[in-house]
Design an enzyme around this catalytic site. Structure first.
Site, PDB file in Angstrom:
ATOM      1  N   GLU A  33      28.979   4.484   4.704  1.00 53.56           N
ATOM      2  CA  GLU A  33      28.055   5.378   3.998  1.00 53.56           C
ATOM      3  C   GLU A  33      27.710   6.554   4.910  1.00 53.56           C
ATOM      4  OE1 GLU A  33      27.992   5.373   0.691  1.00 53.56           O
ATOM      5  OE2 GLU A  33      27.239   3.320   0.662  1.00 53.56           O
ATOM      6  N   ASP A 171      33.050  10.376  -3.381  1.00 51.62           N
ATOM      7  CA  ASP A 171      32.800  10.022  -4.782  1.00 51.62           C
ATOM      8  C   ASP A 171      33.914  10.542  -5.690  1.00 51.62           C
ATOM      9  OD1 ASP A 171      30.490   9.189  -3.598  1.00 51.62           O
ATOM     10  OD2 ASP A 171      29.205  10.695  -4.525  1.00 51.62           O
TER      11      ASP A 171
HETATM   12  C1  GLA Z   1      26.719  10.639  -1.909  1.00 46.67           C
HETATM   13  C2  GLA Z   1      27.749  11.735  -1.607  1.00 46.67           C
HETATM   14  C3  GLA Z   1      28.971  11.184  -0.893  1.00 46.67           C
HETATM   15  C4  GLA Z   1      28.573  10.347   0.322  1.00 46.67           C
HETATM   16  C5  GLA Z   1      27.472   9.356  -0.050  1.00 46.67           C
HETATM   17  C6  GLA Z   1      26.939   8.611   1.146  1.00 46.67           C
HETATM   18  O1  GLA Z   1      27.238   9.724  -2.834  1.00 46.67           O
HETATM   19  O2  GLA Z   1      28.160  12.362  -2.799  1.00 46.67           O
HETATM   20  O3  GLA Z   1      29.829  12.231  -0.512  1.00 46.67           O
HETATM   21  O4  GLA Z   1      28.193  11.150   1.404  1.00 46.67           O
HETATM   22  O5  GLA Z   1      26.379   9.964  -0.708  1.00 46.67           O
HETATM   23  O6  GLA Z   1      27.930   7.832   1.712  1.00 46.67           O
END
Ligand code: GLA
Length: 380
Positions: A33, A171
């Site tokens: 994360e 994502d």
């Molecule tokens: C959000 C962002 C991702 C990532 C997560 C944390 O979902 O869109 O790019 O940084 O937070 O891991």
């Protein structure tokens, strides 16, 4: 009524006739994360919750878009100055603009969309929306000549340039590249990736959605990213990917305590992703679980993206003997992801539901994770 039938009825009502259906998925992330924008590793997969759209070119230079969820229709042109004011429509406008900016074709179209990815739960409904439209515009207007990574980047740039979130690539990558029954380890620097079959004999992955979303005014996600970038710069690195605890400690006196904690988390987390992939390969589920708890701890204490409700969910998981549990996604509300043995599962669901409801006045939502395909055209 199925999602597809609901969308089609609205399409007939608003625009008449038939379009082509596309869908893309929300995502989970087993571990890794806040590592994506630091050039580290992530380990996500697409889930069986989607944003779906019915789309048809309309022969004009305007997009007519109806959102079932917002019960609103918006019309916009395809030039930069045509940006709609509604945030939900800006996701689609951004995808059109980012596609055009890359030299590809977008013409006017009519579309209706809806979905079952819970909003604000940390499952990336926005990436699902972006990926659905990026995939569709590639198929409808560009003979699928836009590469899959570029589709993910179109979504990511939409967040950066039209939605104010300086997100990483995870994502949109998961939403575009998702494959049934597989998680994907992505190296966010080289963009090399590898599919891992998800075999969890005797265990389930369960999301517990706190149904809280702490809207923090000063864009804490972007601030976390800025902290990491400041430390990387101080260490003479492009990103924290190559940073070690030794390097960080050597520079400690020049770094604020807050930035130090943020960087410490990232350095530890990028190692955990690799450890989890190895452990999963050996079928060592206990180690996967331990790493998940360690991630939660780091996200809560060092990265400070947790909240009281998520920490409480994590505590209950631990008390119930859940193998692994942690905040998933950006944080500040949303879900925990839990690795739960079949024996513990019934007791955990009962306890977490009752205790959370007692303390916060509403039950959490529980979703069993089904790892599924990402962006696609729906033929049937
Ligand atoms: C959000 C962002 C991702 C990532 C997560 C944390 O979902 O869109 O790019 O940084 O937070 O891991």
């Amino acid at each position: 009524m199925s999602l597809k039938s609901t969308i089609h009825s609205a399409f007939e009502k608003h625009f008449g006739g038939d379009g082509i259906f596309y869908a893309s998925a929300g995502r989970i992330n087993l571990i890794g994360e806040h590592t994506d924008y630091n050039g580290g590793f992530v380990f996500p997969g697409a889930i069986d919750k989607v944003i779906m759209a019915e789309i048809r070119p309309n022969g004009t230079d305007k997009v007519r878009l109806y959102s079932i969820g917002f019960d609103e229709e918006v019309t916009f042109g395809l030039n930069e100055e045509d940006a709609p004011s509604q945030q939900w429509a800006r996701y689609v406008f951004g995808v059109c603009r980012e596609t055009i900016k890359r030299g590809f074709v977008v013409k006017g179209f009519d579309a209706v969309f809806d979905g079952n990815v819970p909003l604000g739960a940390g499952l990336s409904s926005s990436a699902a929306l972006e990926s659905c439209f990026a995939f569709a515009l590639n198929d409808l207007f560009n003979n699928n000549t836009i590469e899959k990574f570029e589709l993910a980047k179109i979504g990511q740039s939409t967040e950066h340039n039209y939605c104010g979130v300086n997100c990483g690539i995870m994502d949109q990558f998961a939403s575009v590249f998702g494959k049934k029954d597989h998680l994907i380890r992505l190296d966010c620097r080289s963009l090399e990736y590898e599919y891992f079959p998800i075999v969890l004999n005797g265990y389930k992955l369960v999301l517990v959605d706190s149904v809280v979303k702490h809207e923090l005014v000063d864009s804490p996600y972007n601030k976390r990213r800025e902290s990491c970038e400041r430390v990387a710069k101080r260490l003479g690195l492009e990103t924290l990917r190559d940073a070690t605890m030794e390097m960080l400690d050597a520079a400690k006196s020049d770094i604020s305590a807050e930035d130090y904690s943020r960087a410490k988390f990232v350095i530890e987390e990028k190692e955990r992703v690799l450890d989890v992939c190895d452990a999963l390969g050996r079928g060592d589920i206990e180690t996967v679980g331990k790493m998940m708890y360690a991630t939660h701890n780091g996200l809560s204490k060092d990265y400070e993206v947790s909240c009281e409700e998520l920490d409480y969910l994590n505590d209950i998981a631990r008390e119930c003997g859940v193998t692994g549990s942690r905040i998933m996604g950006g944080g500040f509300g949303g879900c925990t992801i839990n690795l739960v043995s079949d024996e513990v599962y019934p007791k955990f669901i009962e306890t977490v539901t009752a205790k959370f409801a007692e303390k916060y006045g509403h039950a959490p939502k529980i979703y069993d994770v089904v790892v599924s395909d990402g962006a696609r055209r729906i033929e049937e």
